[in-house]
Every structure is written in structure tokens, then in C-alpha cells.
Enzyme design. Sequence first.
Site, mmCIF file in Angstrom:
data_model
loop_
_atom_site.group_PDB
_atom_site.id
_atom_site.type_symbol
_atom_site.label_atom_id
_atom_site.label_comp_id
_atom_site.label_asym_id
_atom_site.label_seq_id
_atom_site.Cartn_x
_atom_site.Cartn_y
_atom_site.Cartn_z
ATOM 1 N N TYR A 189 -2.771 -0.206 9.842
ATOM 2 C CA TYR A 189 -2.829 -0.856 8.531
ATOM 3 C C TYR A 189 -1.532 -0.614 7.756
ATOM 4 O O TYR A 189 -0.886 -1.541 7.267
ATOM 5 C CB TYR A 189 -4.021 -0.310 7.745
ATOM 6 C CG TYR A 189 -4.054 -0.723 6.287
ATOM 7 C CD1 TYR A 189 -4.514 -1.978 5.909
ATOM 8 C CD2 TYR A 189 -3.630 0.159 5.286
ATOM 9 C CE1 TYR A 189 -4.545 -2.353 4.576
ATOM 10 C CE2 TYR A 189 -3.660 -0.208 3.959
ATOM 11 C CZ TYR A 189 -4.119 -1.464 3.610
ATOM 12 O OH TYR A 189 -4.139 -1.824 2.284
ATOM 13 N N LYS A 242 1.760 -3.204 6.632
ATOM 14 C CA LYS A 242 2.276 -3.325 5.267
ATOM 15 C C LYS A 242 3.776 -3.027 5.237
ATOM 16 O O LYS A 242 4.552 -3.728 4.573
ATOM 17 C CB LYS A 242 1.525 -2.370 4.329
ATOM 18 C CG LYS A 242 0.063 -2.695 4.113
ATOM 19 C CD LYS A 242 -0.127 -3.939 3.275
ATOM 20 C CE LYS A 242 -1.581 -4.123 2.853
ATOM 21 N NZ LYS A 242 -1.782 -5.330 2.020
ATOM 22 N N SER A 261 0.849 -1.193 0.000
ATOM 23 C CA SER A 261 0.000 0.000 0.000
ATOM 24 C C SER A 261 0.879 1.235 0.000
ATOM 25 O O SER A 261 1.976 1.236 0.582
ATOM 26 C CB SER A 261 -0.895 0.007 1.239
ATOM 27 O OG SER A 261 -1.528 1.262 1.407
ATOM 28 N N ALA A 262 0.406 2.299 -0.618
ATOM 29 C CA ALA A 262 1.116 3.572 -0.546
ATOM 30 C C ALA A 262 0.989 4.190 0.842
ATOM 31 O O ALA A 262 1.633 5.194 1.136
ATOM 32 C CB ALA A 262 0.597 4.529 -1.614
#
Length: 332
Positions: A146, A150, A122-123
Site C-alpha cells: 500500500y 503511494k 499517505s504517511a
Amino acid sequence: MAILVTGGAGYIGSHTCVELLNAGYEIIVADNFSNSKLEVLDCIREITGRNFTFYKADLLDKEALNTIFEENEVKAVIHLAGLKEKFPEKSLWYYHQNLISTLILCEVMESHQVKTLVFSSSAAVYGLSEKVPIDEERLLGATSPYGQTKQMIEEILRDMYESDREWSFVFLRYFQAIGVHKSISIGQELYNLSNKLLSDIFQAEVGKTSELSISLGVDGVMANDYIHVVDVATGHVKALKGALRSKSLQVYNLGTGRGYCDLELVTTFEKVSGRKIPYKIISEYPGDNGVRCVDPTKAKLELGWAAERGMEEMCGDSWRWLVHLSNELKEK
């Protein structure tokens, strides 16, 4: 030999499965339906006209994962399974689910000598960035549970690669996927809409809210890098091809290269739907300052990937999907 897709019945997973099957790959889908429904699998088969193997399995169940690898010839894994950015108050849950499941997956892969993995990251790993668009060399600084999971997974996989260069890893970083497949048969379920604005637009469509609140951010600076989910899916297919070509560790951003503000999103929804969406402008939501967009140049140069769908197509497909969900609710 087949490609194992973890979380293959989910929003991005289902679209990735469609693109893999259309590209000629054999696939195996593993999903526990925590973020998806069984019916999605039949939709994938109907869209592509192809069948595939499915296992209802939780990645925390090592025995179930071993069974998948023992019963099939797995060539590579596309790892999409994991909790989404919806429950910021449940940080321990995020860490347990996302980190431990990935560790177990990698242990099972290693024991079966399968060492090619495309990780759907994810960015969010970039955190807040003053300079945009963000390239892959930017220092990481995730700010949410979150995003931190990642980032931690990326670091774990990076350490694995440094200790064993037989592994081939690709990390894909992107912000907000929206839109659905042109068949309007697979997409995000209502309970799973991760984007607040899309959820609010749906509530307006079904008459549960009279007016949207749109933030322009601090000093009017607030924009998100929206990307069509089919473009994200094709990015995973391109990344897989790259991972299978050579043993290396590569990181790629997927995005359009520009940010879209909430007001632009709403006015585009009005255009594609032919309906007026009532809204009011508010000064800001907490944490809304900044433009979030990534630089996709590396993916274009090395993978031959580029986002093909613009905001109008993103909103048009999303609107048709919201109408589809609305009709389903009315029928019930």
C-alpha cells in the site's frame, strides 16, 4: 466549473465532498463502490442540502473517464480512489489497481488540459522512522505494498511536474483517520474498518469478543498519529485552494503532531461511552515498535490548516458511529 473527486463515496472521500460543498464548490463524484455504498451519496446531499453529479466509474476504464471530462467542465481533481491497506498479501493487485488507475487518470486529465491535482497520499510513504515527528523532507521508505504504491505515484507525479511545469500538484500525507461527521450518517462500514483496534472495539460492543488485546510495543513505545476524518477533509479543501492559486508541487503532512497509544485510545473510548471495555496488555505485536506521527507545521504556515479535533472528539464520534452500526445489525 467543477472539482472531480475520485473515490468520493468512500470514507475520506465522502467527508471531503461534504466540506467541498459547504465551501461552495461544485463537485463531480466518481466511484466504483469497491469500498463504499451508493446510499452515501444521498447522505452527502442531505447533510449539505446540495446536489452534485455522480458517475459510477472505475478509473481503470479510460473510456468512462473520458466521458466524465467530455460532459463536464472539470477545473481540478482530488484523487482519493484506491485500494486501502487491508490486503498485504495481494501486492500485485495493489500495484495494478492503484498505479494503473492513476496513470489513466493523468492521461485523461492531460488530454483535456486539466492540470491541477490534489493527491491523497499517505504517511505510510515514510516507512519506519526513528525520529519523530516526521517532516516533509524526511527520506521516503515505504515498507508495505500500500505504502509503496503511494510512494510510486508521488514519484510519477513528481516526474510529470519536472517535465511540464504547467501542472499543479499537492500531495497530502497522513496516518490514521478516525471519527465521523457530526451527523453520524457517513463513516466507515463495518467491513471496511481499516484500524484493527477500532474493529476489535466494535466486536466487543456487539458481544463477539470478551476481551481486547492491547499492545504497548517494544519497551512500551508504540503510538499512532490519529486524526479526525473531518480535519483530513478540510485539509483536502485547503490543499485544493493552494493548488489552484499557483502552479507548483507541494507536499503537506496532516496530523495532530503527537502519537496516541492504544491504551490511551481505549481509555478515552471508555470515557466517552461510559462503558467499561475489557482488555489485556500484551508485550507486542510484530512490527509494533515506534511512534508514528507527522509534523503538520508546514500545512499550518502555508495552507492555514490545523487539526481542530482532539482525541476525545475522535473517540466520541467513532463510538456513536459504532453504536449506529451495531443498531443497524440488530435491526437486520
